[in-house]
Design a protein around this motif. Sequence first.
Motif, PDB file in Angstrom:
ATOM      1  N   VAL A  53      -6.877 -37.211  72.149  1.00  0.00           N
ATOM      2  CA  VAL A  53      -6.875 -35.781  71.816  1.00  0.00           C
ATOM      3  C   VAL A  53      -7.341 -34.991  73.025  1.00  0.00           C
ATOM      4  CG1 VAL A  53      -7.717 -34.005  70.250  1.00  0.00           C
ATOM      5  CG2 VAL A  53      -7.378 -36.344  69.414  1.00  0.00           C
ATOM      6  N   ALA A  90      -2.452 -36.046  70.850  1.00  0.00           N
ATOM      7  CA  ALA A  90      -2.435 -34.748  70.172  1.00  0.00           C
ATOM      8  C   ALA A  90      -3.155 -33.736  71.048  1.00  0.00           C
ATOM      9  CB  ALA A  90      -3.117 -34.832  68.807  1.00  0.00           C
ATOM     10  N   ALA A 103      -8.249 -33.888  64.225  1.00  0.00           N
ATOM     11  CA  ALA A 103      -7.103 -34.349  65.003  1.00  0.00           C
ATOM     12  C   ALA A 103      -7.272 -35.814  65.404  1.00  0.00           C
ATOM     13  CB  ALA A 103      -6.925 -33.478  66.240  1.00  0.00           C
ATOM     14  N   ALA A 139      -4.285 -36.653  63.093  1.00  0.00           N
ATOM     15  CA  ALA A 139      -3.080 -36.094  63.710  1.00  0.00           C
ATOM     16  C   ALA A 139      -2.038 -37.162  64.027  1.00  0.00           C
ATOM     17  CB  ALA A 139      -3.447 -35.340  64.976  1.00  0.00           C
ATOM     18  N   TRP A 182      -2.050 -28.487  67.706  1.00  0.00           N
ATOM     19  CA  TRP A 182      -2.790 -27.793  66.648  1.00  0.00           C
ATOM     20  C   TRP A 182      -3.512 -26.592  67.232  1.00  0.00           C
ATOM     21  CZ3 TRP A 182      -1.345 -30.050  62.261  1.00  0.00           C
ATOM     22  CH2 TRP A 182      -0.861 -31.373  62.353  1.00  0.00           C
ATOM     23  N   THR A 236      -1.920 -25.393  61.088  1.00  0.00           N
ATOM     24  CA  THR A 236      -3.065 -26.280  61.294  1.00  0.00           C
ATOM     25  C   THR A 236      -3.942 -26.336  60.049  1.00  0.00           C
ATOM     26  OG1 THR A 236      -3.087 -25.902  63.679  1.00  0.00           O
ATOM     27  CG2 THR A 236      -5.152 -26.648  62.674  1.00  0.00           C
TER      28      THR A 236
END
Length: 293
Positions: free
Chosen positions: A109, A155, A210, A214, A220, A271
């Motif tokens: 992330v 992500a 996330a 995710a 997002w 989101t």
Amino acid sequence: MRVFVTGGTGLIGSAVVAELLGSGHTVLALARSDASARAVEAAGAEPFRGSLADLDILRAGVARTDGVIHLAFANDFSSSEALAKGIAEEAAALEAIGEQLVGSDRPFVIASGTPFVPGRVSVETDPVPTDGPVGGRGRAAMAVLALASRGVRSAAVRLPRTVHNQGRGGFAGLLTDIARRTGVSGFPGDGAQRWPAVHALDAAVLFRLALEQAEAGTSWHAVADEGDQVRDIAVVIGRRLGLPVESVPLETYGPLGPIFATDQPASSVHTRQTLGWEPKHCSLLQDLENIEP
């Protein structure tokens, strides 16, 4: 999950580390100094000495963990050259981390930025800009998301122009710093352009969600306030500092000038609906009341 975090002692990173630990994860946090290492330990995480430029250290951190949250950035906006150097350093770090994760199906992330779309509020499916002063960060973020095709659950959490806590942080924080230095709480142009914002503690929750939920290759929006007019932000700053509020030349903001002047509201409806994220903390204009005179 054991999570490797870069930038874990910053305004956003410290909130993310606390959120992860409070949700039952453990954290290995990159620490580039003794002071950072002490801060990491005090937060309850394990420090891992090194900097964003130490690519072998980054690879070793990835090898010891189940997933990565990347937040570190040089944040030197003093000149175009300094900004470009920071962007290049980050891009190399993201590439090294990503290559270490290929084929692992582990989460990766990263922090990105909400894009601007002329004439409307931006949404999660809009592409990030790949040209302009920070276009290199957009290209690096796209490369990370492309790792989804190589077995990485990548992500991007797109942060708005201001991530704030106790009156500090983000573009609003830069406006405050410039106001203190120049004696004027300024805004570019007519100040009608809008900047989105989020409280750091709310952003931290989204990074955790996330990491946990995710799907690979997704973006997002960590947006609580879709867009406050920059003039309104400057008014609060001026009142708190006892300074006049007025329009100032774009050059005041250095290489970020063109971005500061852009109307760039952003939405987080998708989101919120998909990940169940719901901001709970105060708005930017409320938080700016914490600025010390």
